[in-house]
Design an enzyme around this catalytic site. Structure first.
Site, short mmCIF file in Angstrom:
data_model
loop_
_atom_site.label_atom_id
_atom_site.label_comp_id
_atom_site.label_asym_id
_atom_site.label_seq_id
_atom_site.Cartn_x
_atom_site.Cartn_y
_atom_site.Cartn_z
N GLU A 123 88.74 106.06 84.12
CA GLU A 123 87.89 107.18 84.42
C GLU A 123 86.51 106.74 84.76
O GLU A 123 85.99 105.86 84.08
CB GLU A 123 88.01 107.86 82.88
CG GLU A 123 87.05 109.26 83.17
CD GLU A 123 87.15 109.91 81.90
OE1 GLU A 123 87.70 109.49 80.63
OE2 GLU A 123 86.79 111.32 82.12
N CYS A 128 88.42 113.53 80.73
CA CYS A 128 87.70 114.82 80.66
C CYS A 128 86.79 115.06 82.10
O CYS A 128 86.81 116.26 82.24
CB CYS A 128 86.59 114.85 79.61
SG CYS A 128 87.08 114.89 77.75
N ASN A 147 94.53 117.34 80.93
CA ASN A 147 94.22 116.44 80.23
C ASN A 147 93.73 116.83 78.87
O ASN A 147 92.82 117.69 78.67
CB ASN A 147 92.93 115.68 80.99
CG ASN A 147 92.26 114.80 79.77
OD1 ASN A 147 92.86 113.74 79.53
ND2 ASN A 147 91.05 115.02 79.45
N GLU A 148 94.46 116.49 77.91
CA GLU A 148 94.34 116.98 76.12
C GLU A 148 93.81 118.23 76.27
O GLU A 148 92.75 118.24 75.50
CB GLU A 148 93.40 115.73 75.69
CG GLU A 148 92.11 115.39 76.19
CD GLU A 148 91.37 114.38 75.33
OE1 GLU A 148 90.24 114.72 74.82
OE2 GLU A 148 91.98 113.49 74.93
O1 AHR Z 1 88.48 107.97 77.14
C1 AHR Z 1 87.20 109.03 76.79
C2 AHR Z 1 87.49 110.60 76.96
O2 AHR Z 1 88.37 110.56 75.51
C3 AHR Z 1 88.56 110.94 77.71
O3 AHR Z 1 87.64 111.49 78.92
C4 AHR Z 1 88.99 112.28 77.12
O4 AHR Z 1 90.40 112.49 77.71
C5 AHR Z 1 89.29 111.83 75.74
O5 AHR Z 1 88.48 112.59 75.03
#
Ligand code: AHR
Length: 658
Positions: free
Chosen positions: A39, A250, A381-382
Site C-alpha cells: 500500500e 484504505c 477493503n475492511e
Molecule cells: O495497513 C494499514 C491500514 O490498516 C490499511 O490501509 C487498512 O486497510 C488498515 O486499517
C-alpha cells in the site's frame, strides 16, 4: 489473556515431545499462503518503491492533499513544494505556476520560468525526497516537457550538484520549440552524494513552460523504464511472495467519494495520469500504477491480487472515527453504478484481454501484449457493513462472476477480527457464497498466541479466508523479536489450516524512515538503505519453506505449553519435509521430535534458527542485523532431541531421500 514474558532467557523451560504423522494423514494446503500486501502508506510509492528521484515533478501537489492530516510531509505543501527558484551569476527572472494549455488536461499545473536579460542564468532546483542520492559512475535519465513561450532561442542546462554546489554531472538540452515537447538527456555521475540536487537552468532571455521534470536512476529493478527502486524491489522479491495485494488498504476506498482509487487514472503515459490526494495525507503521482504493479508481480513471480473499491468510500473519511463504524462511508450513486461496474470489468480486460481488445490494447501499448494472468480480484477493503455497502458489493460481485467466472472475487469481513462488521461481513459472504473473504487484525503478541487455533474449528463449507492484513503490535508498536515470534507461531496455525486459509500477508509492507504514518512495518527504508525488521525474516522463512501438504503434529508436555507452536508440511516440488518449531518461552525448551511416522529421510537437513535472548530486541537503524536467521546443514535421524532456544523459530528442512 496469557502473560508473555519480557524477561531475558533463563535456564530450561518445560520440555515437550512432538510427534509428526502418521503416514497418509496429510491434507492439501494452499501453495500460495505467504504473499505481500503493498500500500502507498508512509511514502511507500513516491519517495519509496517508485524510483523517481524528484519530488512533485508535475507541480500537482495541493494543500488539499493534507486534508487527512500529515505529520510527516516535506514542509510547505502546494504546487511549488520541492522546488526552489534560483538566480545564478547575476541572473534575474521570475517563477510562477500556470494552468493554460497544459501538457495534458489530467495534469493541469506547470511551471513558467521568466528570464530577464541579465547575463546570468535562472532556473529551478529540486532536492528530491530529503536530498537526491547520487552514485558515482551511474547513469541517470532526465526528462522534461517544455515549450518556449517567448523568444524561442537558447538551450537548457541540467546539472546534478552536491549540496555545496559542486558539479556531479551535466547535460544540455537543445533549443526549445513553441509547443510542448519531451526532452531527454542522460547524465553520468562523476561523484557520489546522499544530498544531491537537480538544477534546470536557462540563460537566454524569454519565458519557458516546464512540466514533468523527472530524474530516474538507469538501474531500476530489472532495468524497467519508469521502474522501481532496485534495492527495495529486491527486498520484496527476496520474500518470494506467492501473491501481491495492491494498491491498498484504505488507499483504495479513499477519503471521500472524490478520492476512490480509480485504476484507469493510473495507466498510460505518466504525463497523462491523474495524480491525486493520498488518504494518508500526502500526494500520489500514480507513476507507480496498474501497469507497473502487474509488471512487478510478473517479475517476482507473485500472483497479482488487485483490490478495487466496493463502490463506497472509507468509513473514516473526512476524519470520521470508526470506533465501531465511522459515518464517513458514502456510496456511488446508483445511477452511476453501471459505469463503475464496467470500470471493474475493464480492469479484468486490461489484465487478461487479447492485445486487440479495447483495454488489452492499452496493456499492449505499454509494452506487454501477453496477458498478466489475473486470477483474483479484491472488492472492498475492511468496510463498515451497511446496506449501502452490501447493495454495491453484491452488484459488483455478481457482475464479475457473470462476465468472468474464471476470476475469484475476494470480499471483506470488515476492519477487525470480531465484532459487528466482522459478523455482518461473514453473513454477506455466506449469503452470496463469496469464494474468499479478507480478514484484518492488528493485535498484541499475546493475542496471536491465544488464537493459534482460531481456524481449527472453522466450518470448511464456508468461504476460504485471506488474512490480508495482520501484525503483532508490541509495546510502542515496535518490531520486537517477541512480535516476530508471535507471528511465526500464528503462521504455524495458518499453515495447519491451509486448507481454508488461502493467503496471508503482513501489513504494512514498506515505510520511509522519518515519514511514517503507521508502525510497525515489515521493511523500513531510507534514501539508500533498507532495514528489514525481524518480522521480515519470519515472513521470508515461511515463504521459502512453504509446502502444499500439511501433517498432523501432536505436541505434549508434562504441563501445558501454551508458548510452543509446531507445524509440519511437505513440499511436493522437492519432496522435502519441513518442520517449524516456535518456542515463545524465555528459556531453552528441550523437544523430542519423532517423525518416523511419515516416511524415510536421507538424514540430511537444513536447520535455520531465528532467535535472541531479549524479547524486546529490534533490528533498527543502528543495528539492522542484530537478529538474523542462522542456517546450517545437519544430519538427523527420524527421532531427535532438539534444544529450542528461547524466543525462537527453528525450521528443519529434511531432504527427500530421492
Ligand atoms: O495497513 C494499514 C491500514 O490498516 C490499511 O490501509 C487498512 O486497510 C488498515 O486499517
Amino acid at each position: 489473556m496469557k502473560e508473555i514474558s519480557n524477561k531475558p532467557a533463563d535456564l530450561y523451560s518445560q520440555s515437550a515431545t512432538v510427534n509428526v504423522g502418521p503416514l497418509g494423514s496429510g491434507w492439501k494446503i494452499s501453495p500460495d499462503l505467504i504473499g505481500v500486501f503493498f500500500e502507498d502508506i508512509s511514502y511507500a510509492a513516491d519517495g519509496g518503491l517508485y524510483a523517481e528521484l524528484l519530488q512533485n515533478r508535475s507541480f500537482e501537489y495541493s494543500q488539499s492533499d493534507l486534508r487527512n492530516g500529515s505529520a510527516m510531509s516535506f514542509g510547505e505543501w502546494n504546487a511549488l513544494t520541492g522546488w526552489e527558484f534560483v538566480e545564478r551569476d547575476g541572473g534575474k527572472g521570475t517563477f510562477l505556476i500556470d494552468t493554460g494549455n497544459p501538457v495534458h488536461l489530467n495534469n493541469p499545473h506547470y511551471a513558467v520560468l521568466g528570464i530577464t536579460p541579465s547575463g546570468g542564468s535562472v532556473g529551478l532546483c529540486n532536492k528530491g525526497f530529503d536530498g537526491i542520492p547520487i552514485q558515482s559512475g551511474e547513469t541517470y535519465d532526465f526528462s522534461v516537457f517544455a515549450r518556449q513561450l517567448a523568444w524561442p532561442e537558447g538551450p537548457l542546462t541540467v546539472r546534478l550538484e552536491d549540496e555545496d554546489g559542486s558539479l556531479l554531472g551535466e547535460a544540455v538540452l537543445p533549443v526549445l520549440t513553441p509547443s510542448w515537447k519531451k526532452y531527454t538527456a542522460e547524465i553520468k555521475a562523476m561523484a557520489s552524494t546522499e544530498q544531491g540536487r537537480l538544477l534546470l537552468l536557462a540563460s537566454h532571455p524569454g519565458r519557458i513552460a516546464l512540466d514533468m521534470i523527472s530524474l530516474f536512476p538507469r538501474k531500476t529493478f530489472r532495468n524497467r523504464p519508469n521502474g522501481l527502486r532496485a534495492d527495495l524491489a529486491q527486498a520484496i522479491a527476496d520474500l518470494k511472495p506467492k501473491f501481491m495485494r495492491f494498491p491498498g488498504g484504505c488507499l483504495v476506498h479513499g477519503d471521500g467519494m472524490d478520492n476512490l482509487y480509480d485504476w484507469k487514472n493510473t495507466i498510460g503515459p505518466v504525463e497523462s495520469r491523474k495524480s491525486q490526494r493520498n488518504i494518508w495525507g500526502y500526494h500520489q503521482t500514480l507513476g507507480l500504477g496498474y501497469f507497473e504493479y502487474f509488471q512487478f508481480c510478473e517479475d517476482i513471480g507473485a500472483k497479482p491480487l488487485p483490490v478495487v473499491p466496493a463502490g463506497v468510500s472509507c468509513q473514516n473519511s473526512g476524519g470520521s472515527v470508526t470506533g465501531m463504524g465511522g459515518k464517513g462511508q458514502l456510496g456511488i450513486p446508483m445511477e452511476e453504478m453501471p459505469g463503475y461496474i464496467q470500470d471493474v470489468l475493464d480492469l479484468i480486460e486490461y489484465a487478461n484481454g487479447p492485445a486487440d481488445s479495447e483495454w488489452g490494447s492499452k496493456r499492449a501499448a505499454a509494452g506487454h501484449p501477453a496477458p498478466f494472468n489475473l486470477e483474483y480480484l479484491g472488492v472492498g477493503n475492511e468496510e463498515h457493513m451497511t446496506p449501502v455497502f452490501k447493495e454495491r458489493f453484491k452488484m459488483i460481485y455478481e457482475a464479475v462472476k457473470k462476465a468472468h467466472p474464471e476470476i475469484t472475487v475476494v470480499g471483506t469481513a470488515g476492519p477487525f477480527h470480531s465484532g459487528e462488521d466482522y459478523v455482518k461481513g461473514w453473513d454477506i459472504a455466506d449469503e452470496l457464497k463469496v469464494p474468499v473473504i479478507d480478514e484484518h487484525y492488528y493485535e498484541k503478541p499475546e493475542w496471536f498466541w491465544d488464537n493459534l487455533n482460531r481456524y481449527d474449528s472453522y466450518d470448511r463449507r464456508k468461504s476460504k479466508v485471506y488474512v490480508g492484513e495482520y501484525a503483532a503490535h508490541d509495546i510502542e508498536r515496535r518490531n520486537t523479536l517477541r512480535s516476530a515470534i508471535a507471528e511465526a507461531a500464528y503462521l504455524t496455525g495458518l499453515e495447519r489450516n491451509g486448507d481454508v486459509i488461502q493467503f496471508a500477508s503482513y501489513a504494512p509492507l514498506l515505510a520511509r524512515k522519518g515519514h511514517t504514518n503507521w508502525n510497525p512495518n515489515l521493511i523500513y527504508f531510507a534514501k539508500t538503505e533498507v532495514f528489514p525488521a525481524i518480522n521480515y525474516h519470519v515472513q521470508k522463512l515461511f515463504s521459502m519453506n512453504s509446502g502444499d501438504t500439511c501433517f498432523p503434529v501432536s505436541a505434549s508436555s508434562a504441563e501445558d505449553a501454551p508458548d510452543l507452536a509446531v507445524s509440519a508440511v511437505s513440499d511436493s516440488s522437492t519432496g522435502d519435509m519441513i518442520i517449524k518449531i516456535v518456542n515463545g518461552a524465555g528459556a531453552v525448551r528441550k523437544i523430542s521430535v519423532e517423525i518416523s511416522g511419515i516416511g524415510k529421510f536421507s538424514g540430511k537437513a537444513m536447520k535455520t534458527v531465528l532467535a535472541g535472548d531479549d524479547p524486546l530486541v529490534v533490528n533498527d537503524h543502528e543495528s539492522k542485523t542484530k537478529i538474523l536467521p542462522q542456517a546450517s546443514s545437519i544430519s538427523i535421524g527420524s527421532s531427535f532431541v532438539y534444544d529450542a532456544p528461547a524466543y525462537s523459530l527453528t525450521i528443519f528442512r529434511m531432504e527427500n531421500p530421492g
